[in-house]
Design an enzyme around this catalytic site. Sequence first.
Site, short mmCIF file in Angstrom:
data_model
loop_
_atom_site.label_atom_id
_atom_site.label_comp_id
_atom_site.label_asym_id
_atom_site.label_seq_id
_atom_site.Cartn_x
_atom_site.Cartn_y
_atom_site.Cartn_z
N LYS A 36 37.30 14.93 34.24
CA LYS A 36 38.73 15.19 34.47
C LYS A 36 39.29 15.98 33.30
CE LYS A 36 43.31 13.37 34.77
NZ LYS A 36 44.22 12.31 34.32
N ALA A 66 49.45 10.74 38.21
CA ALA A 66 50.59 10.42 37.34
C ALA A 66 51.88 10.24 38.12
CB ALA A 66 50.80 11.49 36.27
N GLY A 67 52.67 9.26 37.68
CA GLY A 67 54.00 9.03 38.22
C GLY A 67 54.15 7.83 39.11
N ASN A 102 47.15 4.51 36.20
CA ASN A 102 46.75 3.60 35.14
C ASN A 102 47.90 2.66 34.79
OD1 ASN A 102 45.18 4.04 31.84
ND2 ASN A 102 45.84 2.21 32.87
#
Length: 334
Positions: A177, A264-265, A286
């Site tokens: 990644k 993300a978010g 995460n």
Amino acid sequence: MAQPLSLTVNGAPRRSEATTVAQLVAELSLRPDKVAVERNGAIVPRSTLGEAPLTDGDVLEIVHFVGGGDHAAAPPTVDDDSWEVAGHRFRSRLIVGTGKYKDFAQNAAALSASGAEIVTVAVRRVNVTDPGAPMLTDFIDPAKVTYLPNTAGCFTAEDAIRTLRLAREAGGWDLVKLEVLGEARTLYPDMRETLKATEVLAKEGFKPMVYCVDDPIAAKQLEEAGAVAIMPLGAPIGSGLGIQNRVTIRLIVEGATVPVLVDAGVGTASDAAVAMELGVDGVLMNTAIAEAKDPIRMARAMKLAVEAGRDAYLAGRMGTRRYADPSSPLAGLI
């Protein structure tokens, strides 16, 4: 008798009697099959550690993580809704991170509850002062779960490329990644540096899954540069704001020929379901799990939300209307 060498090991000065990199690794009580070594900015292949000489003033970086997690997937069936990225097939569409948990045991328990088959891992220096300290690999087996090394914390293409070269030496990974950040406040990606790193990594045989802005044009450029998956942000990293950009993510999905995953978010389970309903192939998260009051329960909720969102997308939602439309016929009312 030869004088001890003055070295810099993982940023700290060290005096050593070792004359080769292999002897230094042994002196540090490390296993050579579990570390990667960089000497003066160049990777030292594991097969040559015994022949690689040390000289006074050498600067060494020693990092760890092992495996790569490649394992045979069950053959797809008619009802199989698995997905594939760069020749790797997975059933779970949820990818989870390995940061911010109170300890490795909680991390492993959350992973189990989530059903995820991929975990992102940061490449960090070995703690040479305590080589026996617990490591993530003691709790999450890279032979059973695919490790996805990432470049979290990198702000230049050069740093990201260097990090992933070390990761490949440590564990043989090629599926990685990539994220190259623009600045620390927003953690938004620097797309110029990201594109540069993608091109270099692809030429070196890496298979980069790339974190990017929610821009359909930038996403297509990354794909053309060699990205094997596009990972647009739903909102700033760690913000928990949910999916802020549904239109552009949907445009990326429609234009891509490689998997698209929201990265993300996400803050809670409904955010994960919304992402999946846009038609993306998966969701990476995460903080939403690790910082929940009950991470294990939240991990289970995220698993169910991703599955529900995927089912809803495949089912095809009803059309929206400006006015009410009764479920029961009005004709024949008493």
